[in-house]
Design a protein around this motif. Structure first.
Motif, PDB file in Angstrom:
ATOM      1  N   TYR A  48       0.861  -1.185   0.000  1.00 32.53           N
ATOM      2  CA  TYR A  48       0.000   0.000   0.000  1.00 32.53           C
ATOM      3  C   TYR A  48       0.895   1.233   0.000  1.00 32.53           C
ATOM      4  CZ  TYR A  48      -3.861  -3.045   1.706  1.00 32.53           C
ATOM      5  OH  TYR A  48      -4.808  -4.027   1.858  1.00 32.53           O
ATOM      6  N   PHE A  49       0.517   2.226  -0.794  1.00 28.59           N
ATOM      7  CA  PHE A  49       1.230   3.512  -0.778  1.00 28.59           C
ATOM      8  C   PHE A  49       0.335   4.536  -0.097  1.00 28.59           C
ATOM      9  CE2 PHE A  49       2.819   1.474  -4.713  1.00 28.59           C
ATOM     10  CZ  PHE A  49       4.188   1.524  -4.473  1.00 28.59           C
ATOM     11  N   GLN A  50       0.895   5.205   0.880  1.00 28.33           N
ATOM     12  CA  GLN A  50       0.101   6.236   1.549  1.00 28.33           C
ATOM     13  C   GLN A  50      -0.074   7.444   0.618  1.00 28.33           C
ATOM     14  OE1 GLN A  50       1.559   7.312   5.385  1.00 28.33           O
ATOM     15  NE2 GLN A  50      -0.219   8.585   5.792  1.00 28.33           N
ATOM     16  N   PHE A  91      -4.810   5.130   1.253  1.00 25.70           N
ATOM     17  CA  PHE A  91      -3.734   4.345   0.642  1.00 25.70           C
ATOM     18  C   PHE A  91      -4.101   3.908  -0.771  1.00 25.70           C
ATOM     19  CE2 PHE A  91      -3.519   3.719   5.174  1.00 25.70           C
ATOM     20  CZ  PHE A  91      -2.171   3.863   5.448  1.00 25.70           C
ATOM     21  N   VAL A  92      -3.088   3.864  -1.633  1.00 28.72           N
ATOM     22  CA  VAL A  92      -3.265   3.194  -2.930  1.00 28.72           C
ATOM     23  C   VAL A  92      -2.936   1.729  -2.670  1.00 28.72           C
ATOM     24  CG1 VAL A  92      -2.408   2.972  -5.286  1.00 28.72           C
ATOM     25  CG2 VAL A  92      -2.513   5.224  -4.224  1.00 28.72           C
ATOM     26  N   ARG A  93      -3.916   0.866  -2.884  1.00 24.91           N
ATOM     27  CA  ARG A  93      -3.669  -0.571  -2.639  1.00 24.91           C
ATOM     28  C   ARG A  93      -3.139  -1.196  -3.926  1.00 24.91           C
ATOM     29  NH1 ARG A  93      -8.172  -2.428   1.485  1.00 24.91           N
ATOM     30  NH2 ARG A  93      -8.504  -0.443   2.514  1.00 24.91           N
ATOM     31  N   ALA A  94      -1.886  -0.924  -4.206  1.00 25.76           N
ATOM     32  CA  ALA A  94      -1.296  -1.319  -5.494  1.00 25.76           C
ATOM     33  C   ALA A  94      -1.253  -2.840  -5.635  1.00 25.76           C
ATOM     34  CB  ALA A  94       0.096  -0.729  -5.630  1.00 25.76           C
ATOM     35  N   VAL A  95      -0.904  -3.528  -4.550  1.00 25.49           N
ATOM     36  CA  VAL A  95      -0.899  -4.999  -4.533  1.00 25.49           C
ATOM     37  C   VAL A  95      -1.639  -5.387  -3.261  1.00 25.49           C
ATOM     38  CG1 VAL A  95       0.557  -7.067  -4.388  1.00 25.49           C
ATOM     39  CG2 VAL A  95       1.311  -5.122  -5.760  1.00 25.49           C
ATOM     40  N   GLY A 136      -2.377  -7.591 -17.041  1.00 24.89           N
ATOM     41  CA  GLY A 136      -3.458  -6.744 -16.527  1.00 24.89           C
ATOM     42  C   GLY A 136      -3.288  -5.356 -17.101  1.00 24.89           C
ATOM     43  N   GLU A 137      -4.347  -4.550 -16.997  1.00 19.87           N
ATOM     44  CA  GLU A 137      -4.284  -3.203 -17.564  1.00 19.87           C
ATOM     45  C   GLU A 137      -3.315  -2.320 -16.788  1.00 19.87           C
ATOM     46  OE1 GLU A 137      -8.660  -1.985 -18.894  1.00 19.87           O
ATOM     47  OE2 GLU A 137      -8.574  -3.227 -17.110  1.00 19.87           O
ATOM     48  N   SER A 138      -3.013  -1.187 -17.393  1.00 27.72           N
ATOM     49  CA  SER A 138      -2.113  -0.225 -16.761  1.00 27.72           C
ATOM     50  C   SER A 138      -2.609   0.153 -15.366  1.00 27.72           C
ATOM     51  CB  SER A 138      -2.061   1.020 -17.653  1.00 27.72           C
ATOM     52  OG  SER A 138      -1.182   1.930 -17.095  1.00 27.72           O
ATOM     53  N   GLY A 139      -1.705   0.159 -14.401  1.00 26.27           N
ATOM     54  CA  GLY A 139      -2.053   0.592 -13.049  1.00 26.27           C
ATOM     55  C   GLY A 139      -2.573  -0.524 -12.150  1.00 26.27           C
ATOM     56  N   CYS A 140      -2.627  -1.775 -12.665  1.00 29.30           N
ATOM     57  CA  CYS A 140      -3.209  -2.847 -11.837  1.00 29.30           C
ATOM     58  C   CYS A 140      -2.214  -3.382 -10.810  1.00 29.30           C
ATOM     59  CB  CYS A 140      -3.739  -3.979 -12.703  1.00 29.30           C
ATOM     60  SG  CYS A 140      -2.452  -4.969 -13.461  1.00 29.30           S
ATOM     61  N   GLY A 141      -0.975  -2.925 -10.861  1.00 31.24           N
ATOM     62  CA  GLY A 141      -0.021  -3.302  -9.814  1.00 31.24           C
ATOM     63  C   GLY A 141       1.069  -4.263 -10.249  1.00 31.24           C
ATOM     64  N   LYS A 142       1.217  -4.495 -11.550  1.00 29.24           N
ATOM     65  CA  LYS A 142       2.200  -5.474 -12.031  1.00 29.24           C
ATOM     66  C   LYS A 142       3.629  -5.097 -11.649  1.00 29.24           C
ATOM     67  CE  LYS A 142       0.994  -4.784 -16.343  1.00 29.24           C
ATOM     68  NZ  LYS A 142       0.025  -3.680 -16.192  1.00 29.24           N
ATOM     69  N   SER A 143       3.996  -3.837 -11.943  1.00 30.56           N
ATOM     70  CA  SER A 143       5.382  -3.433 -11.657  1.00 30.56           C
ATOM     71  C   SER A 143       5.630  -3.379 -10.159  1.00 30.56           C
ATOM     72  CB  SER A 143       5.686  -2.062 -12.261  1.00 30.56           C
ATOM     73  OG  SER A 143       5.610  -2.134 -13.648  1.00 30.56           O
ATOM     74  N   THR A 144       4.624  -2.932  -9.406  1.00 33.37           N
ATOM     75  CA  THR A 144       4.800  -2.881  -7.948  1.00 33.37           C
ATOM     76  C   THR A 144       5.017  -4.297  -7.410  1.00 33.37           C
ATOM     77  OG1 THR A 144       3.360  -0.951  -7.909  1.00 33.37           O
ATOM     78  CG2 THR A 144       3.767  -2.040  -5.803  1.00 33.37           C
ATOM     79  N   LEU A 145       4.246  -5.243  -7.931  1.00 36.67           N
ATOM     80  CA  LEU A 145       4.422  -6.637  -7.530  1.00 36.67           C
ATOM     81  C   LEU A 145       5.852  -7.089  -7.846  1.00 36.67           C
ATOM     82  CD1 LEU A 145       3.286  -9.466  -6.745  1.00 36.67           C
ATOM     83  CD2 LEU A 145       2.499  -9.696  -9.103  1.00 36.67           C
ATOM     84  N   ASN A 190     -11.319   3.898  -8.572  1.00 37.73           N
ATOM     85  CA  ASN A 190     -10.132   4.610  -8.120  1.00 37.73           C
ATOM     86  C   ASN A 190      -9.278   3.677  -7.242  1.00 37.73           C
ATOM     87  OD1 ASN A 190      -8.426   6.220  -6.624  1.00 37.73           O
ATOM     88  ND2 ASN A 190      -9.828   7.965  -6.745  1.00 37.73           N
ATOM     89  N   ALA A 191      -7.989   3.614  -7.543  1.00 40.86           N
ATOM     90  CA  ALA A 191      -7.106   2.692  -6.799  1.00 40.86           C
ATOM     91  C   ALA A 191      -6.995   3.080  -5.322  1.00 40.86           C
ATOM     92  CB  ALA A 191      -5.735   2.663  -7.441  1.00 40.86           C
ATOM     93  N   ILE A 192      -7.412   4.306  -4.998  1.00 38.83           N
ATOM     94  CA  ILE A 192      -7.330   4.730  -3.589  1.00 38.83           C
ATOM     95  C   ILE A 192      -8.556   4.247  -2.824  1.00 38.83           C
ATOM     96  CG2 ILE A 192      -7.250   6.755  -2.044  1.00 38.83           C
ATOM     97  CD1 ILE A 192      -5.786   8.198  -4.368  1.00 38.83           C
ATOM     98  N   ASP A 195      10.001  -6.879 -17.007  1.00 37.93           N
ATOM     99  CA  ASP A 195       8.837  -6.002 -16.856  1.00 37.93           C
ATOM    100  C   ASP A 195       8.612  -5.241 -18.161  1.00 37.93           C
ATOM    101  OD1 ASP A 195       6.840  -4.283 -16.111  1.00 37.93           O
ATOM    102  OD2 ASP A 195       7.840  -3.505 -14.321  1.00 37.93           O
ATOM    103  N   GLU A 196       7.599  -5.644 -18.897  1.00 38.97           N
ATOM    104  CA  GLU A 196       7.259  -5.034 -20.195  1.00 38.97           C
ATOM    105  C   GLU A 196       8.497  -4.983 -21.097  1.00 38.97           C
ATOM    106  OE1 GLU A 196       4.207  -4.386 -20.944  1.00 38.97           O
ATOM    107  OE2 GLU A 196       3.124  -3.782 -19.152  1.00 38.97           O
ATOM    108  N   ALA A 197       9.274  -6.072 -21.090  1.00 38.99           N
ATOM    109  CA  ALA A 197      10.577  -6.064 -21.755  1.00 38.99           C
ATOM    110  C   ALA A 197      10.507  -5.896 -23.265  1.00 38.99           C
ATOM    111  CB  ALA A 197      11.336  -7.341 -21.409  1.00 38.99           C
TER     112      ALA A 197
END
Ligand SMILES: Nc1ncnc2c1ncn2[C@@H]1O[C@H](COP(=O)(O)OP(=O)(O)OP(=O)(O)O)[C@@H](O)[C@H]1O
Ligand SMILES: [Mg+2]
Length: 320
Positions: A14-16, A24-28, A45-54, A274-276, A175-177
């Motif tokens: 989570y990002f505050q 919080f943004v619950r990215a993962v 998954g679509e953009s912003g779904c948390g792939k890179s954060t994972l 909204n991811a928040i 990651d999106e290589a």
């Protein structure tokens, strides 16, 4: 079945939100899956779904909020920087932008030699390793004398893969290589990765928003939506028999293989929440064509096993 090289268990990141103590943004958000030894797991998954954060959590590039990541059974989610350095040797990354992996002012050979030095190889060992690898990725050693700006994106991405392979890692996270490359170059790089994978007995996590790319390389697939796993399973099973309405929609958007092939494209209506402020019920229900009122907007579906390795989080597929 092969043993898991990496296990992700109830992982949360989570990002505050700045200036909002309780937001919080619950990215993962409670993600669990295994990456079996020698296999490629695709995460889509679509953009912003948390792939890179994972991915960043798995690589220990950011702290996790809770949950764990184990490598060969050892929990690496809470270890210190020094101990992680040892794991870095076994766990490498390839990013979307290959220019970020190379110093623009150095020659490619210079950057790759720095990596060999960092991992304790002497000059001769380093040079031999680099020339070998450049051959394996299908380039002429003359590229070693060039700077990144003197190479094409495709050539540079091949070299980014070579850079990751220098230390003979067990695991590569891509990651999106290939996302920034045109389709024909994408195919060449994917084929190269598949060849190297055999040779190096690599285990990989392959992040992409492009289902076609993931289908091409993956043994297993994880479908993410707003920080949650919606569906996961063996790639063959999942692509033959997608169950989650979100997976079906993603699949329907794949380009046709033949011009006269019929498509039944499912248009995703509604807004991405909204991811928040993610709802405490199914996150996909605002866009789902199989939405069940009073169920999907009341209770969050759990990820349930529907067969063998196939798991789905959907009230329609797995009624409570
Ligand atoms: N450092 C950060 N601080 C705050 N929020 C962040 C941070 N990093 C990511 N996020 C948020 O977390 C969510 C997931 O982002 P992430 O980059 O993991 O998505 P992604 O699936 O990789 O998207 P893309 O396909 O565009 O690369 C997004 O809502 C993003 O804004
Ligand atoms: Mg990303």
């Amino acid at each position: 079945m092969s043993e898991a090289l990496i296990q992700v268990s109830h992982l949360k990141k989570y990002f505050q939100v700045p200036k909002h103590k309780d937001l919080f943004v619950r990215a993962v958000d409670d993600v669990s899956f295994d990456i079996p030894e020698g296999e490629i797991v695709g995460v889509v998954g679509e953009s912003g779904c948390g792939k890179s954060t994972l991915g960043r959590c798995i690589m220990h590039l950011t702290d996790v909020t809770s949950g764990s990541v184990t490598y060969k059974g050892k929990d690496i989610s809470g270890i210190g920087r020094k101990e992680m350095k040892e794991y870095r040797r076994h766990m490498q990354m390839v990013f979307q932008n290959p220019y970020s992996s190379f110093n623009p002012r150095h020659t490619i050979g210079g950057t790759l030699m720095d990596v060999t030095k960092e991992y304790g190889m002497n000059k001769k060992e380093g040079q031999e390793r680099i020339v070998d690898l450049v051959g394996q990725i299908g380039l002429d050693p003359v590229v070693l004398a060039r700077r990144p700006s003197e190479l094409s994106g495709g050539q540079l991405q091949r070299l980014a893969v070579a850079r990751a392979l220098i230390v003979n890692p067990s695991f590569i996270l891509a990651d999106e290589a290939v996302s920034a490359l045109d389709v024909s170059v994408q195919a060449q790089i994917l084929n190269m990765i598949m060849d190297l994978r055999q040779e190096y007995h690599l285990t990989m996590m392959f992040i992409s928003h492009d289902l076609t790319v993931v289908e091409h390389v993956s043994d297993e697939v994880v479908i993410m939506y707003l920080g949650k796993v919606m569906e996961k399973g063996k790639a063959v099973e999942l692509f033959d028999n997608p169950l989650h309405p979100y997976t079906e929609a993603l699949m329907s958007a794949k380009p046709r293989e033949k011009p006269d092939q019929e498509t039944n494209r499912i248009i995703l209506n509604g807004d991405v929440p909204n991811a928040i402020n993610v709802p405490p019920y199914c996150r996909f229900c605002t866009r789902c064509r199989d939405f069940i009122p009073g169920v999907c907007d009341k209770v969050a579906p759990q990820l349930k096993q529907v067969s063998g390795d196939h798991w789905v989080a959907c009230h329609k597929i797995c009624p409570a």
